[in-house]
Design an enzyme around this catalytic site. Structure first.
Site, PDB file in Angstrom:
ATOM      1  N   CYS A  80      74.324  26.389  36.449  1.00  0.00           N
ATOM      2  CA  CYS A  80      73.982  26.318  37.872  1.00  0.00           C
ATOM      3  C   CYS A  80      72.511  25.904  38.056  1.00  0.00           C
ATOM      4  CB  CYS A  80      74.345  27.626  38.563  1.00  0.00           C
ATOM      5  SG  CYS A  80      74.584  27.396  40.329  1.00  0.00           S
ATOM      6  N   HIS A 174      78.925  29.565  37.008  1.00  0.00           N
ATOM      7  CA  HIS A 174      78.355  30.753  36.354  1.00  0.00           C
ATOM      8  C   HIS A 174      79.346  31.308  35.325  1.00  0.00           C
ATOM      9  CE1 HIS A 174      74.730  31.913  38.805  1.00  0.00           C
ATOM     10  NE2 HIS A 174      75.253  30.989  39.599  1.00  0.00           N
ATOM     11  N   GLU A 176      78.949  33.232  32.958  1.00  0.00           N
ATOM     12  CA  GLU A 176      78.680  34.627  32.572  1.00  0.00           C
ATOM     13  C   GLU A 176      79.376  35.606  33.517  1.00  0.00           C
ATOM     14  OE1 GLU A 176      76.778  32.768  34.331  1.00  0.00           O
ATOM     15  OE2 GLU A 176      75.629  33.957  35.788  1.00  0.00           O
TER      16      GLU A 176
HETATM   17  N1  GLN Z   1      71.280  26.390  44.775  1.00  0.00           N
HETATM   18  C1  GLN Z   1      70.527  26.934  43.688  1.00  0.00           C
HETATM   19  C2  GLN Z   1      69.352  26.058  43.297  1.00  0.00           C
HETATM   20  O1  GLN Z   1      69.103  25.064  43.861  1.00  0.00           O
HETATM   21  C3  GLN Z   1      71.398  27.158  42.488  1.00  0.00           C
HETATM   22  C4  GLN Z   1      72.379  28.262  42.767  1.00  0.00           C
HETATM   23  C5  GLN Z   1      72.793  29.062  41.577  1.00  0.00           C
HETATM   24  O2  GLN Z   1      72.190  29.009  40.497  1.00  0.00           O
HETATM   25  N2  GLN Z   1      73.800  29.865  41.763  1.00  0.00           N
HETATM   26  O3  GLN Z   1      68.652  26.405  42.410  1.00  0.00           O
END
Ligand code: GLN
Length: 192
Positions: A80, A174, A176
């Site tokens: 992410c 994610h 995890e």
């Molecule tokens: N939207 C977040 C960002 O720009 C990422 C979101 C996340 O890691 N769940 O960093």
């Protein structure tokens, strides 16, 4: 001896990654300072907020030695926000946000839009046995451009959400949070 894998622990969802690594008999190392990078076999860059993580990479002094280690071939798993932090190019980033350029992709932040800020999807992952991977997406990015040598391992609505180039793997979701160790295991096998 078990692998020693760093978890960038400046901000975000780092704790559960360390638990997943422990359950795979890997020694997790919290990375909050440059010294913690010594002797690592790989590093995980977790989800969280990529703009904050970018700021903290500078204030902690971790950015430069981590970028060097990645250039020298340190395997990395980015999830992410970690995908954003490891990418070559960030779209819809904040102007002062800098990424580490460890994988030749362009990533759009918050790409799935408001109505799908968070969702779950069963992903068919190339090379993964045991059925679809249950993936949790939270204000997730997706990949808009992949460079040469970048493999797309899974997509949602034809947007790549899991890609790999050599020993760097990044995903929009994610892993995890899924109680499914296969993605971490696949990454660790690739860097053994
Ligand atoms: N939207 C977040 C960002 O720009 C990422 C979101 C996340 O890691 N769940 O960093």
């Amino acid at each position: 001896m078990s692998q020693k894998v760093g978890v960038l622990s400046l901000q975000g969802a780092y704790r559960l990654h360390a638990e997943v690594l422990e359950s795979l008999d890997v020694t997790p190392v919290d990375v909050r300072a440059p010294e913690a990078l010594a002797g690592l076999d790989a590093i995980v860059v977790p989800g969280g907020e990529s703009t904050t993580m970018s700021f903290l990479l500078d204030s902690s002094g971790v950015r430069e030695p981590l970028a060097r280690a990645l250039r020298d071939g340190l395997p990395a798993l980015g999830t992410c926000a970690g995908m954003i932090v490891l990418a070559d190019e960030v779209l819809d980033g904040r102007p002062d946000q800098q990424s580490l350029g460890a994988i030749d992709i362009a990533v759009r932040r918050n790409a799935f839009g408001r109505q799908r800020d968070s969702f779950e999807a069963d992903l068919d992952v190339a090379g993964m046995d045991g059925g679809p991977f249950p993936a949790v997406f939270i204000r997730a990015p997706f990949v808009e451009r992949v460079g040469e040598g970048v493999e797309v391992l899974a997509s949602v609505d034809s947007h790549p959400v899991l890609v790999r180039a050599g020993r760097v793997t990044v995903c929009s979701f994610h892993p995890e949070l899924s109680h499914d160790l296969r993605l971490h295991r696949q990454f660790l096998e690739g860097c053994a």
